[in-house]
Write a protein that holds these residues in place. Structure first.
Motif, mmCIF file in Angstrom:
data_model
loop_
_atom_site.group_PDB
_atom_site.id
_atom_site.type_symbol
_atom_site.label_atom_id
_atom_site.label_comp_id
_atom_site.label_asym_id
_atom_site.label_seq_id
_atom_site.Cartn_x
_atom_site.Cartn_y
_atom_site.Cartn_z
ATOM 1 N N GLY A 198 37.747 42.257 48.213
ATOM 2 C CA GLY A 198 37.567 43.154 47.068
ATOM 3 C C GLY A 198 38.406 44.409 47.207
ATOM 4 O O GLY A 198 38.964 44.910 46.224
ATOM 5 N N VAL A 202 41.906 43.611 46.196
ATOM 6 C CA VAL A 202 42.028 43.571 44.734
ATOM 7 C C VAL A 202 42.104 44.986 44.174
ATOM 8 O O VAL A 202 42.934 45.288 43.304
ATOM 9 C CB VAL A 202 40.831 42.816 44.113
ATOM 10 C CG1 VAL A 202 40.846 42.948 42.589
ATOM 11 C CG2 VAL A 202 40.875 41.346 44.512
ATOM 12 N N THR A 203 41.262 45.879 44.690
ATOM 13 C CA THR A 203 41.283 47.270 44.245
ATOM 14 C C THR A 203 42.636 47.907 44.515
ATOM 15 O O THR A 203 43.186 48.623 43.661
ATOM 16 C CB THR A 203 40.171 48.079 44.954
ATOM 17 O OG1 THR A 203 38.897 47.556 44.576
ATOM 18 C CG2 THR A 203 40.238 49.546 44.575
ATOM 19 N N SER A 213 44.967 49.019 41.494
ATOM 20 C CA SER A 213 45.167 50.463 41.441
ATOM 21 C C SER A 213 46.642 50.811 41.639
ATOM 22 O O SER A 213 47.181 51.691 40.949
ATOM 23 C CB SER A 213 44.323 51.167 42.502
ATOM 24 O OG SER A 213 42.946 50.970 42.272
ATOM 25 N N TRP A 226 43.194 40.315 34.838
ATOM 26 C CA TRP A 226 44.038 41.155 35.691
ATOM 27 C C TRP A 226 44.991 42.000 34.852
ATOM 28 O O TRP A 226 45.180 43.187 35.123
ATOM 29 C CB TRP A 226 44.819 40.287 36.684
ATOM 30 C CG TRP A 226 44.012 39.937 37.899
ATOM 31 C CD1 TRP A 226 42.851 39.236 37.926
ATOM 32 C CD2 TRP A 226 44.296 40.301 39.250
ATOM 33 N NE1 TRP A 226 42.399 39.119 39.215
ATOM 34 C CE2 TRP A 226 43.258 39.749 40.053
ATOM 35 C CE3 TRP A 226 45.325 40.995 39.864
ATOM 36 C CZ2 TRP A 226 43.222 39.912 41.440
ATOM 37 C CZ3 TRP A 226 45.295 41.153 41.246
ATOM 38 C CH2 TRP A 226 44.250 40.617 42.023
ATOM 39 N N SER A 273 43.100 44.723 33.264
ATOM 40 C CA SER A 273 42.734 45.740 34.250
ATOM 41 C C SER A 273 43.901 46.681 34.533
ATOM 42 O O SER A 273 43.730 47.906 34.595
ATOM 43 C CB SER A 273 42.282 45.067 35.551
ATOM 44 O OG SER A 273 41.155 44.244 35.331
ATOM 45 N N SER A 300 38.079 52.612 39.437
ATOM 46 C CA SER A 300 38.458 51.196 39.322
ATOM 47 C C SER A 300 37.284 50.233 39.166
ATOM 48 O O SER A 300 37.477 49.129 38.640
ATOM 49 C CB SER A 300 39.318 50.782 40.529
ATOM 50 O OG SER A 300 38.598 50.925 41.740
ATOM 51 N N GLU A 360 36.272 43.516 42.388
ATOM 52 C CA GLU A 360 36.817 44.548 43.277
ATOM 53 C C GLU A 360 35.716 44.946 44.269
ATOM 54 O O GLU A 360 34.733 44.230 44.425
ATOM 55 C CB GLU A 360 37.360 45.737 42.472
ATOM 56 C CG GLU A 360 36.539 46.150 41.271
ATOM 57 C CD GLU A 360 35.196 46.702 41.655
ATOM 58 O OE1 GLU A 360 35.168 47.744 42.324
ATOM 59 O OE2 GLU A 360 34.181 46.109 41.266
#
Length: 215
Positions: free
Chosen positions: A12, A15-16, A20, A82, A85, A154, A164
């Motif tokens: 996670g 992913v963050t 970001s 994604w 995001s 996020s 995330e």
């Protein structure tokens, strides 16, 4: 907490970081462009940018993410979680970055610009050789602060199904019926990420200061 749960949190965190980082890569230059438009009072565009900045700064990231995720497909454009995001984080931080860049531009010494004009420098050359080298250093603390806020906001992207750090911790807590340990670990990961960003900012400022002193 098990090893598998810890690895899930690390995934996670990855992913963050990726989302970001993509949001920052989109938002920082876009914010600079918007800031230049407002600073230069470009006809037609400047009022539009002002409205954009006002709307985006007042819109919660969760709402913006849902709007992008559900509204864009109605225009016939296929968009996944994604992409939604990245657009959410990038467009959101660009509005705040715009004001950071604009503040730095407003504080820039007009005497230097007049001197550059007297030497016949074009606007592009003035920006590249005189304005930007000083501007980015003045704006760096504000930009890094906005980057840390972006990381902390996020979790909003979890609303479209992206796993995330916070969503991973919530899932682990739901499975183990003990939410405190994964949330504590998630908090620790966020702290590490923020400390790294701030450390990189200070290192960059130190190196830039040493380079300036050597020159």
């Amino acid at each position: 907490m098990t090893t598998a749960a810890f690895l899930s949190l690390l995934q996670g965190a990855g992913v963050t970081l990726v989302l970001s980082g993509a949001g920052i890569a989109l938002g920082v230059p876009l914010g600079l462009l918007l800031g230049l438009i407002r600073w230069g009072r470009v006809p037609v565009l400047s009022p539009i940018v002002m409205v954009y900045v006002s709307l985006l700064r007042s819109t919660p990231a969760v709402t913006l993410c849902l709007l992008i995720f559900f509204a864009i497909p109605t225009m016939g454009i296929d968009i996944g979680p994604w992409t939604a995001s990245v657009l959410t984080l990038g467009l959101n931080t660009a509005a705040f970055n715009c004001e950071i860049w604009r503040s730095g531009l407003n504080n820039f010494s007009p005497d230097q610009l007049e001197a550059a004009r007297s030497f016949g420098m074009t606007p592009a050359l003035r920006f590249r050789r005189i304005i930007f080298p000083q501007l980015w250093r003045a704006c760096l603390p504000g930009l890094v602060n906005e980057m840390t806020l972006l990381i902390k906001s996020s979790p909003a992207i979890a609303v479209v199904g992206v796993v995330e750090i916070t969503r991973a911790a919530t899932r682990i807590g739901a499975q183990t019926y003990d939410p405190l340990p994964p949330m504590l670990v998630a908090t620790g990961i966020y702290i590490v990420l923020i400390v790294v960003f701030v450390g990189l900012q200070r290192l960059t400022e130190r190196l830039y200061g040493q380079a300036g002193a050597a020159a």
